[in-house]
Write an enzyme that holds these catalytic residues in place. Sequence first.
Site, PDB file in Angstrom:
ATOM      1  N   ASN A  46      17.771 -85.454 114.097  1.00 40.63           N
ATOM      2  CA  ASN A  46      18.543 -84.214 114.067  1.00 40.63           C
ATOM      3  C   ASN A  46      18.374 -83.438 115.363  1.00 40.63           C
ATOM      4  O   ASN A  46      17.395 -83.595 116.083  1.00 40.63           O
ATOM      5  CB  ASN A  46      18.062 -83.360 112.905  1.00 40.63           C
ATOM      6  CG  ASN A  46      16.717 -82.730 113.213  1.00 40.63           C
ATOM      7  OD1 ASN A  46      16.624 -81.690 113.868  1.00 40.63           O
ATOM      8  ND2 ASN A  46      15.650 -83.385 112.785  1.00 40.63           N
ATOM      9  N   HIS A  73       8.490 -84.951 117.065  1.00 39.27           N
ATOM     10  CA  HIS A  73       9.612 -84.319 116.357  1.00 39.27           C
ATOM     11  C   HIS A  73      10.425 -85.390 115.633  1.00 39.27           C
ATOM     12  O   HIS A  73      10.438 -86.539 116.040  1.00 39.27           O
ATOM     13  CB  HIS A  73      10.490 -83.642 117.418  1.00 39.27           C
ATOM     14  CG  HIS A  73      11.869 -83.255 116.949  1.00 39.27           C
ATOM     15  ND1 HIS A  73      12.956 -84.108 117.028  1.00 39.27           N
ATOM     16  CD2 HIS A  73      12.341 -82.102 116.427  1.00 39.27           C
ATOM     17  CE1 HIS A  73      14.030 -83.481 116.566  1.00 39.27           C
ATOM     18  NE2 HIS A  73      13.694 -82.266 116.192  1.00 39.27           N
ATOM     19  N   LYS A 133      10.721 -71.330 111.225  1.00 42.53           N
ATOM     20  CA  LYS A 133      11.452 -70.920 112.421  1.00 42.53           C
ATOM     21  C   LYS A 133      11.173 -69.467 112.758  1.00 42.53           C
ATOM     22  O   LYS A 133      11.010 -68.632 111.861  1.00 42.53           O
ATOM     23  CB  LYS A 133      12.956 -71.121 112.187  1.00 42.53           C
ATOM     24  CG  LYS A 133      13.325 -72.574 111.957  1.00 42.53           C
ATOM     25  CD  LYS A 133      12.954 -73.419 113.142  1.00 42.53           C
ATOM     26  CE  LYS A 133      13.201 -74.886 112.907  1.00 42.53           C
ATOM     27  NZ  LYS A 133      12.795 -75.711 114.054  1.00 42.53           N
ATOM     28  N   GLU A 192       6.115 -85.370 112.171  1.00 41.77           N
ATOM     29  CA  GLU A 192       6.829 -84.309 111.460  1.00 41.77           C
ATOM     30  C   GLU A 192       7.464 -84.872 110.189  1.00 41.77           C
ATOM     31  O   GLU A 192       7.708 -86.072 110.077  1.00 41.77           O
ATOM     32  CB  GLU A 192       7.936 -83.739 112.373  1.00 41.77           C
ATOM     33  CG  GLU A 192       8.705 -82.601 111.759  1.00 41.77           C
ATOM     34  CD  GLU A 192       9.547 -81.830 112.792  1.00 41.77           C
ATOM     35  OE1 GLU A 192       9.812 -82.364 113.882  1.00 41.77           O
ATOM     36  OE2 GLU A 192       9.925 -80.686 112.481  1.00 41.77           O
ATOM     37  N   ASP A 205      10.115 -87.259 121.098  1.00 40.42           N
ATOM     38  CA  ASP A 205      10.690 -87.979 119.956  1.00 40.42           C
ATOM     39  C   ASP A 205      11.424 -89.198 120.508  1.00 40.42           C
ATOM     40  O   ASP A 205      12.465 -89.060 121.150  1.00 40.42           O
ATOM     41  CB  ASP A 205      11.642 -87.024 119.216  1.00 40.42           C
ATOM     42  CG  ASP A 205      12.397 -87.680 118.066  1.00 40.42           C
ATOM     43  OD1 ASP A 205      12.283 -88.904 117.877  1.00 40.42           O
ATOM     44  OD2 ASP A 205      13.117 -86.944 117.359  1.00 40.42           O
ATOM     45  N   GLU A 250      10.055 -81.733 122.327  1.00 36.79           N
ATOM     46  CA  GLU A 250      11.088 -82.462 121.576  1.00 36.79           C
ATOM     47  C   GLU A 250      12.398 -82.572 122.348  1.00 36.79           C
ATOM     48  O   GLU A 250      13.216 -83.428 122.048  1.00 36.79           O
ATOM     49  CB  GLU A 250      11.338 -81.787 120.217  1.00 36.79           C
ATOM     50  CG  GLU A 250      12.058 -80.449 120.319  1.00 36.79           C
ATOM     51  CD  GLU A 250      12.337 -79.811 118.966  1.00 36.79           C
ATOM     52  OE1 GLU A 250      11.383 -79.462 118.267  1.00 36.79           O
ATOM     53  OE2 GLU A 250      13.521 -79.651 118.618  1.00 36.79           O
ATOM     54  N   LYS A 304       5.740 -75.510 108.559  1.00 32.73           N
ATOM     55  CA  LYS A 304       6.318 -74.921 109.776  1.00 32.73           C
ATOM     56  C   LYS A 304       7.534 -74.084 109.428  1.00 32.73           C
ATOM     57  O   LYS A 304       8.314 -74.466 108.550  1.00 32.73           O
ATOM     58  CB  LYS A 304       6.713 -76.023 110.756  1.00 32.73           C
ATOM     59  CG  LYS A 304       7.193 -75.499 112.106  1.00 32.73           C
ATOM     60  CD  LYS A 304       7.215 -76.611 113.142  1.00 32.73           C
ATOM     61  CE  LYS A 304       8.550 -77.294 113.240  1.00 32.73           C
ATOM     62  NZ  LYS A 304       8.554 -78.369 114.267  1.00 32.73           N
ATOM     63  N   GLU A 333       5.490 -73.147 118.904  1.00 34.88           N
ATOM     64  CA  GLU A 333       6.304 -74.251 119.433  1.00 34.88           C
ATOM     65  C   GLU A 333       7.508 -73.801 120.235  1.00 34.88           C
ATOM     66  O   GLU A 333       8.221 -72.881 119.841  1.00 34.88           O
ATOM     67  CB  GLU A 333       6.778 -75.107 118.243  1.00 34.88           C
ATOM     68  CG  GLU A 333       7.752 -76.221 118.590  1.00 34.88           C
ATOM     69  CD  GLU A 333       8.095 -77.088 117.390  1.00 34.88           C
ATOM     70  OE1 GLU A 333       7.291 -77.143 116.428  1.00 34.88           O
ATOM     71  OE2 GLU A 333       9.171 -77.710 117.403  1.00 34.88           O
ATOM     72  N   ASP A 356       8.127 -72.112 115.205  1.00 40.16           N
ATOM     73  CA  ASP A 356       8.983 -72.822 116.169  1.00 40.16           C
ATOM     74  C   ASP A 356      10.119 -71.918 116.622  1.00 40.16           C
ATOM     75  O   ASP A 356      10.961 -71.524 115.819  1.00 40.16           O
ATOM     76  CB  ASP A 356       9.540 -74.080 115.487  1.00 40.16           C
ATOM     77  CG  ASP A 356      10.365 -74.944 116.430  1.00 40.16           C
ATOM     78  OD1 ASP A 356      10.512 -74.581 117.610  1.00 40.16           O
ATOM     79  OD2 ASP A 356      10.855 -76.001 115.961  1.00 40.16           O
TER      80      ASP A 356
HETATM   81  O1  LIG Z   1      15.477 -77.001 114.127  1.00 45.69           O
HETATM   82  C1  LIG Z   1      15.420 -78.005 114.835  1.00 45.69           C
HETATM   83  O2  LIG Z   1      16.217 -78.220 115.784  1.00 45.69           O
HETATM   84  C2  LIG Z   1      14.347 -79.017 114.596  1.00 45.69           C
HETATM   85  C3  LIG Z   1      13.106 -78.666 115.301  1.00 45.69           C
HETATM   86  O3  LIG Z   1      13.062 -77.951 116.253  1.00 45.69           O
HETATM   87  C4  LIG Z   1      11.845 -79.214 114.804  1.00 45.69           C
HETATM   88  O4  LIG Z   1      11.866 -79.912 113.811  1.00 45.69           O
HETATM   89  O5  LIG Z   1      10.828 -78.962 115.444  1.00 45.69           O
HETATM   90 MG   LIG Z   2      11.089 -77.836 117.126  1.00 40.09          MG
END
Ligand SMILES: O=C([O-])CC(=O)C(=O)O
Ligand SMILES: [Mg+2]
Length: 389
Positions: free
Chosen positions: A55, A322, A184, A341, A292, A265, A182, A239, A213
């Site tokens: 992704n 990642h 956001k 992950e 990744d 990542e 984790k 992150e 993150d």
């Molecule tokens: O939300 C995303 O793009 C995925 C991401 O950064 C992660 O899994 O660390």
């Molecule tokens: Mg990330």
Amino acid sequence: MSMRIIDVREITQPIASPIRNAYIDFTKMTTSLVAVVTDVVRDGRRVVGYGFNSNGRYGQGGLIRERFRDRILEAAPDSLLDESGDNLDPHKIWATMMKNEKPGGHGERSVAVGTLDMAIWDATAKIAGKPLFRLLAERKGREADPRVFVYAAGGYYYPGKDDGALRAEMRSYLDRGYTVVKMKIGGASIAEDQRRIEAVLAEIGSQAQLAVDANGRFDLETAIAYAKMLRQYPLFWYEEAGDPLDYALQAALSEFYPGPMATGENLFSHQDARNLLRYGGMRPDRDWLQFDCALSYGLVEYLRTLDALEQCGWSPSRCIPHGGHQMSLNIAAGLGLGGNESYPDLFQPYGGFPDSVRVENGHIVMPELPGIGFEGKSDLIKVMRELAE
Ligand SMILES: O=C([O-])CC(=O)C(=O)O
Ligand SMILES: [Mg+2]
């Protein structure tokens, strides 16, 4: 026994969801599913290697179908085999795919090549009749460790999602055996993110640790403001604070953030990874690297990245890739990465584990399945076989 690749197929599939991070939403997210079809038969079945991209980057059907597929299929079949002639040589196939490609400016061709490389390693390990992690450990002359640390990634912004829903999400990861979760940050004000973080910390207590993150959202000033807020909490990591290629920002951040930082990542080559280690202020005693392979030219390139790490004094155990796919689980078990992950509720059927696998105390144990192990995940192998079997 001579053998050959008889077809390479690609289909672009949706992995859309209404979630968003600080940079993108996933309402139009896709992945390329590829199949590398061989003329080898194992256990009464044609060997087909499968792969897909992680992704965050979209499917790469154009590049795969217009460029990389043909280079494989037009090559002399024997030029893609190892010395014995009995199996594929992923390194030779990689060089064949990358013929007439200039260096640098890696862009997203690394995703196309990484996706095909996954399928090629899957086929190679199936032809060898072994789990990929055992093949990798053997080739490296080390002992595989099938027990792999995994953490639960989620905590996205989502329409209508309040702190109660965020807490319930994190609780459900703990209930499923995870010890690190984790979430956001960077998609709301710093005050709101601090409130969300405190809500999650209150929920998980001493049962788990929290990583955050920012998905590369912050400029230096904001990254530092967040660092000062975040450093009062015992976080697992902070992150991707700034742009993935802004090594000076990352280095400056390390002066304000004594806890573990994580990034990588969105670095797609061993040269970019090396630049991060040279110029990014990352600390081998506590920070984490998230390259990744499925986005960055595959495992053939990831092996070069691991060499670059070693030259810079880093252990593979500082890598937690990642992407949440079984390919990186195999690399972790075979080559001693720090873990992988996992997205317990997202990007299905591509992510996750074989059906028999449970998370216990933040770890899984790899089953002994030939190849990457996709055959053990029923919803995934179903869509894979629709492409090529
Ligand atoms: O939300 C995303 O793009 C995925 C991401 O950064 C992660 O899994 O660390
Ligand atoms: Mg990330």
